[in-house]
Design an enzyme around this catalytic site. Structure first.
Site, mmCIF file in Angstrom:
data_model
loop_
_atom_site.group_PDB
_atom_site.id
_atom_site.type_symbol
_atom_site.label_atom_id
_atom_site.label_comp_id
_atom_site.label_asym_id
_atom_site.label_seq_id
_atom_site.Cartn_x
_atom_site.Cartn_y
_atom_site.Cartn_z
ATOM 1 C CB THR A 50 -0.945 -0.005 1.212
ATOM 2 O OG1 THR A 50 -1.927 -1.025 1.032
ATOM 3 C CG2 THR A 50 -1.657 1.333 1.368
ATOM 4 C CB CYS A 85 -0.641 -10.315 -0.387
ATOM 5 S SG CYS A 85 -0.549 -8.502 -0.213
ATOM 6 C CB ALA A 88 0.835 -8.794 -3.659
ATOM 7 C CB CYS A 199 -7.268 -6.575 3.178
ATOM 8 S SG CYS A 199 -5.720 -6.503 4.124
#
Length: 240
Positions: A50, A85, A88, A199
């Site tokens: 992030t 993730c 990602a 997330c």
């Protein structure tokens, strides 16, 4: 080892641990040999996704170490990669370009599960890091599937970042009231028919404080189920 897959984890470590825990818990095993063959790469020092996406000029890119992980592991011959993730996946196309081994696409799996689990849903809410919200990896998948996306308000986005960073990442702690408050706002104030947990730290919150009736799609949970499905398929092919 043959017929295995590789998990590119460590982003963050508690989220990866949650993925592996669910993976092992859901695998129908009755002895040691019934579990799945996999390699876990817990690359905890990958720069924050992030931070880079929201401010690339002042933060290091996670892409080079992730590319290195993919290239190193590809030499071992995994059947596929799991990347637990969500943020990602901003680098998904670049990572897939450096290997012939398929990388599972977690946001795509999450959106694909909506029709089966919530067939009447039209408005799809998303709670995630600000990096994921900015990179819009979910926006495209949701729009392509024919849904209307409901973005969190600035207030909800800030609360979600606190849940993720100040709670799970910094203290390994989930605030159930905050988590349920976020879901309540997404459903009852913004009108989401279903909310994607975009997330893996939010997936940790769902695992630990998921005692609620809000309609959610847990992206990590969908990745776990697809990992098991593919791993069991390749093990059956090996046996035959």
């Amino acid at each position: 080892m043959k017929k295995f897959f590789t998990i590119i984890g460590g982003m963050g470590t508690q989220a990866t641990e949650s993925y592996v825990h669910l993976l092992n818990k859901r695998t129908p095993a009755h002895n040691d040999q019934d579990y799945l063959n996999y390699i876990l790469v817990n690359h905890a020092t990958v720069p924050d996704r992030t931070a880079y996406i929201t401010d690339p000029e002042n933060n290091p890119s996670p892409l080079p170490p992730l590319e290195e992980d993919i290239q190193q592991q590809s030499k071992l011959g995994p059947e596929f990669f799991a990347l637990p993730c969500n943020t990602a996946h901003y680098f998904y196309d670049q990572l897939q370009s450096v290997t012939d081994v398929p990388i599972l696409h977690m946001p795509r799996l999450a959106v694909g599960a909506i029709a089966k689990k919530f067939p009447h849903a039209r408005k799809v809410g998303l709670i995630a890091t600000k990096g994921t919200l900015k990179d819009k990896v979910y926006d495209k998948e949701i729009a392509d599937a024919g849904y209307e996306i409901v973005h969190p308000s600035d207030e909800i986005a800030d609360e979600t970042m606190n849940l993720i960073y100040k709670g799970v990442k910094e203290q390994d702690y989930v605030d159930p009231k905050l988590y349920h408050h976020i879901l309540n706002q997404m459903v009852n104030e913004l009108g989401s028919d279903v909310v994607i947990l975009g997330c893996t730290e939010i997936s940790v919150a769902e695992e630990r404080a998921g005692n609620h009736d809000y309609p959610v799609i847990d992206a990590q949970s969908e990745l776990v189920d697809e990992s098991i499905r593919l791993a069991e398929k390749m093990q059956k092919n090996k046996a035959s």
